[in-house]
Design a protein around this motif. Sequence first.
Motif, PDB file in Angstrom:
ATOM      1  N   GLU A   1     -48.474  52.289  32.983  1.00  0.00           N
ATOM      2  CA  GLU A   1     -48.441  53.504  33.774  1.00  0.00           C
ATOM      3  C   GLU A   1     -47.098  54.102  34.102  1.00  0.00           C
ATOM      4  N   ASP A   2     -46.988  55.536  33.894  1.00  0.00           N
ATOM      5  CA  ASP A   2     -45.467  55.995  34.268  1.00  0.00           C
ATOM      6  C   ASP A   2     -44.404  55.199  33.688  1.00  0.00           C
TER       7      ASP A   2
ATOM      8  N   ARG B   1     -45.985  46.990  39.209  1.00  0.00           N
ATOM      9  CA  ARG B   1     -46.806  46.879  38.219  1.00  0.00           C
ATOM     10  C   ARG B   1     -46.770  45.350  37.902  1.00  0.00           C
TER      11      ARG B   1
ATOM     12  N   LYS C   1     -53.342  44.224  38.159  1.00  0.00           N
ATOM     13  CA  LYS C   1     -54.056  44.447  36.655  1.00  0.00           C
ATOM     14  C   LYS C   1     -54.806  43.530  36.404  1.00  0.00           C
TER      15      LYS C   1
END
Length: 514
Positions: free
Chosen positions: A422-423, A431, A437
């Motif tokens: 993401e990004d 992250r 996740k």
Amino acid sequence: MRKGTHLSRYGRLHSLRNLTLPNETKARSFKDLPSTSKTLQDVPGPKGIHNLPFVGSALEMYPYMKNRDSHLYFLELYKKYGTMVRIRLGPQNCLILFDPELISQTIAHEGIYPERFPVPIMDSYVKRTHRCMLSQQNGPEWQSYRSAAQQSIKPNVIKQYVESQAQCAEDLVTWIGIHGNNNPKVKDAFRRFSADANSVVTFDKKMGFLASLEKPVPELEHFLHSIQQFMDSIGESIFSLPWYKFWRTKTYMEFENATETVYRISGKSIDAVRHELESQERESYTDESDLTVLKLLLRDERITNEIVTNLMAAFVFAGIEQVSQFLMWMFWLLGKSPEKQEKLYQEILTNVGSSAPTASHLGYLPYLKACIKESFRCVPPLATGIARILPKDTEIGGYLIPARTTIFFGNNTLSRAGELFEDPEHFLPERWLEGTKDPQTQRLMGLCVLPFGIGKRNCLGRRFAEQEIHLATIKILQNFIVEITEDCQNVRPKYTMFAEPDTPIKFNFTRRPC
């Protein structure tokens, strides 16, 4: 959009096609191949003149190589052809994988004795000098050397070096406090710190490379110059015609001279430790638990003295440049992200405080480990990624790939895959934190970022490199707030051997209040 450092390395990637594939890959022979099956020749890739042996890929790659933008060439291949790309490398068809599942499948079939893609100029050097370079070894011989080294590099042995390597980091902090502000020599200071911390392992003593920056010691300067020349020669040879295979070109002679210098100086230091060990063993029994990595290797009857020197030199060649380049890039990212830097400092303050870091501290710094992983993602050390040579005919992604095919992993491109990250243009260490996740996504993310390789042929010195990075980061942030100068905000990586900035990175180090 979440806050984080924006990193426009080469724009957002196109969508990854066929991202989640079956984990099972079948090893099949060409004699069992149905007439309708697809082979390596059917894999999408450059055609026409760009598919000619030797000159094809060179013609296509040249504009990128000239500007040290080889990573952008591989990005263009991905955009144009998809997750599996066939290219010519010399006379051979090679494969590039831009899919973490395909990488996983390939590693699952790397065989008992995994084989790396050989660096051609190193191959020529080995053939001419008959020297054993571990990175060029394969088969049972490689396994015997690797096993001996692995048995010496155990976690409890690695921890023995924390105190002495922390002192190297303290020396770095002292140098930064005096010379660091707005000084492009910080990169060289990082390099010399890594050389000192590395020499504690390879030569059983701190050699004084950082001190030599201010008061040069000729032999140490010659040693560091030779390591740099070794790396430069490899980078130059990879992207030029291999005339050095037929005669000793200027590039080859620079490589050979640099390599021999590192071996000679390394051998001299290792001989001193060997004599010390022999003296100790004559006088009294030596407890193996008290021995260093070097002394354990010198005691191992399976490997010769020459092999020990070659193993230690391999740590030198592989470790110093990568660690120093990484520290520069990570502090550049932290300097552009003050909120992330502060979060990391608070973790260090909570778990380590202002005291010298110990081995027990290093196991409880999850955000530091996340910052390291994210830094490797944002600026991958290599223009492509690692490579393997298939030991037998193997079906990958629906194509039957013949034995001896070289397969490159497109980690540089995958590190910006928006479907997994993401990004992706932002520096977001969070992250990588556990639980952010699902396990499958974390696994795929990990396969995209492989700075130390993967599988049986991963980097032998990984734990030492990570320990150096941890200690340097802790000591610097305990003492300074790190900012980058205004003219370094938009630095871009350029690739020869490792990622280097297109302009020198400079920092401002503000001393934290006591």
